[in-house]
Write an enzyme that holds these catalytic residues in place. Structure first.
Site, PDB file in Angstrom:
ATOM      1  N   MET A   1      -0.128   1.440   3.221  1.00 24.11           N
ATOM      2  CA  MET A   1       1.059   1.448   4.066  1.00 24.11           C
ATOM      3  C   MET A   1       1.252   2.801   4.731  1.00 24.11           C
ATOM      4  O   MET A   1       1.266   2.900   5.936  1.00 24.11           O
ATOM      5  CB  MET A   1       2.284   1.079   3.242  1.00 24.11           C
ATOM      6  CG  MET A   1       2.261  -0.331   2.693  1.00 24.11           C
ATOM      7  SD  MET A   1       3.791  -1.176   3.033  1.00 24.11           S
ATOM      8  CE  MET A   1       3.404  -2.799   2.425  1.00 24.11           C
ATOM      9  N   CYS A   2       1.420   3.875   3.957  1.00 27.31           N
ATOM     10  CA  CYS A   2       1.583   5.217   4.496  1.00 27.31           C
ATOM     11  C   CYS A   2       0.997   6.192   3.480  1.00 27.31           C
ATOM     12  O   CYS A   2       0.627   5.824   2.369  1.00 27.31           O
ATOM     13  CB  CYS A   2       3.060   5.558   4.739  1.00 27.31           C
ATOM     14  SG  CYS A   2       3.953   4.381   5.782  1.00 27.31           S
ATOM     15  N   ARG A   3       0.950   7.464   3.861  1.00 25.40           N
ATOM     16  CA  ARG A   3       0.558   8.537   2.953  1.00 25.40           C
ATOM     17  C   ARG A   3       1.522   9.690   3.172  1.00 25.40           C
ATOM     18  O   ARG A   3       1.962   9.938   4.304  1.00 25.40           O
ATOM     19  CB  ARG A   3      -0.860   9.036   3.228  1.00 25.40           C
ATOM     20  CG  ARG A   3      -1.967   7.989   3.165  1.00 25.40           C
ATOM     21  CD  ARG A   3      -2.411   7.672   1.738  1.00 25.40           C
ATOM     22  NE  ARG A   3      -1.571   6.674   1.115  1.00 25.40           N
ATOM     23  CZ  ARG A   3      -1.713   6.275  -0.163  1.00 25.40           C
ATOM     24  NH1 ARG A   3      -2.644   6.801  -0.926  1.00 25.40           N
ATOM     25  NH2 ARG A   3      -0.913   5.357  -0.662  1.00 25.40           N
ATOM     26  N   VAL A  87       2.223  10.392   7.119  1.00 23.96           N
ATOM     27  CA  VAL A  87       1.485   9.657   8.145  1.00 23.96           C
ATOM     28  C   VAL A  87       1.774   8.176   7.940  1.00 23.96           C
ATOM     29  O   VAL A  87       1.781   7.684   6.822  1.00 23.96           O
ATOM     30  CB  VAL A  87      -0.025   9.952   8.102  1.00 23.96           C
ATOM     31  CG1 VAL A  87      -0.295  11.377   8.562  1.00 23.96           C
ATOM     32  CG2 VAL A  87      -0.630   9.720   6.721  1.00 23.96           C
ATOM     33  N   ASN A 113       6.759   5.543   1.087  1.00 20.61           N
ATOM     34  CA  ASN A 113       5.514   4.799   1.257  1.00 20.61           C
ATOM     35  C   ASN A 113       5.679   3.468   0.552  1.00 20.61           C
ATOM     36  O   ASN A 113       5.949   3.423  -0.649  1.00 20.61           O
ATOM     37  CB  ASN A 113       4.330   5.561   0.643  1.00 20.61           C
ATOM     38  CG  ASN A 113       3.087   4.700   0.550  1.00 20.61           C
ATOM     39  OD1 ASN A 113       2.827   3.876   1.423  1.00 20.61           O
ATOM     40  ND2 ASN A 113       2.325   4.865  -0.517  1.00 20.61           N
TER      41      ASN A 113
END
Length: 278
Positions: A1-3, A87, A113
């Site tokens: 999903m995200c970092r 990100v 996240n």
């Protein structure tokens, strides 16, 4: 999903966190090892604290982190002892600047996240639960920003873990009533510039990955010839979605359903559980 990455300790330039590590956040935006997907190219954001203002600086863009020349430029010059960077890989909401993390409210930064399952079906009920004075400050369309505003509603600025627990409690209560199973997934980071709270929790008990660094003093003894470690003070703490490198023993997993609290050079891990609404 995200970092994402949360950093507190010796003041460093942003490129020390975003570009220079072997598995830097910018590297993770293209080649994530532990994420739900390898590419996180739907925008980025970085927030930092300095002596110039009581509120944190914030730079967000819809460009992929790996190709944004402005990010590379400021990263070589902005220096801070407390940094949040993220990100994004969208779970369905628009790629727009107001949907990029971290989110800011006065001195506070928040990033996430994961996601709220079935958010489209839950969104109205969740946003109705946001305090009326806070509702106009929701700028984007993400579940993460709604979660942030719920936490603010429940007293984030006084007791962050409790406020996040109550916010997730509302999410799970609304989801139960709407027939959405396992609504909450993710890791959350919150800071006021002095302390950092990092929470790992999911309704299913299978949260996204989260790690923190081993004590720098311990690592310095184990790796006396490592120049990076000698440039950091003992109180340096890094919390990451996935390790920034492969140095053996450098990264410890944050347990499931727990909150990592960092402040004054000390960190502790305490249990975390949602608080159901009364």
């Amino acid at each position: 999903m995200c970092r994402w990455i949360a950093y507190t300790g010796s003041p460093v330039t942003l490129d020390e966190l975003l570009y220079k590590p072997a598995n830097s956040l910018v590297m993770q935006s293209r080649h994530s090892r532990l994420g739900a997907e390898p590419t996180n190219g739907d925008g980025f954001g970085v927030g930092w604290y300095d002596e110039h203002s009581p509120t944190p600086g914030l730079f967000r863009s819809i460009e992929p982190a790996w190709s944004d020349a402005n990010l590379r430029e400021i990263a070589q010059h902005v220096r801070s002892g407390t940094v949040f960077a993220h990100v994004r890989a969208t779970s369905g909401t628009a790629v727009q600047q107001t949907n990029c993390h971290p989110f800011r409210h006065d001195r506070w930064l928040f990033m996430h996240n994961g996601g709220i399952g079935g958010f489209a079906a839950l969104k109205r009920d969740l946003q109705v639960a946001v305090a009326p004075e806070l509702f106009p400050t929701i700028e984007g369309s993400t579940d993460s920003e709604t979660l942030f505003h719920l936490a603010l509603t429940f007293g984030l600025t006084d007791d962050p873990p409790r406020a996040v627990a109550e916010a997730i409690g509302v999410v799970e209560d609304v989801a139960r009533r709407r027939g959405v199973p396992f609504p909450m997934q993710g890791t959350v980071a919150v800071t006021d510039g002095d302390r950092v709270w990092a929470i790992r929790y999911s309704s299913e008990g299978r949260s996204r990955s989260l790690f923190h660094n081993q004590d720098v003093a311990v690592l310095r003894e184990q790796y006396p010839d490592n120049p990076v470690l000698h440039g950091l003070t003992d109180d340096t703490r890094v919390v990451v979605s996935e390790p920034l490198g492969d140095l053996k023993g450098a990264w410890l997993e944050v347990p499931e359903s727990s909150c990592l609290v960092i402040g004054g050079g000390v960190q502790e891990i305490v249990p975390f559980a949602p608080v159901a609404p009364a």
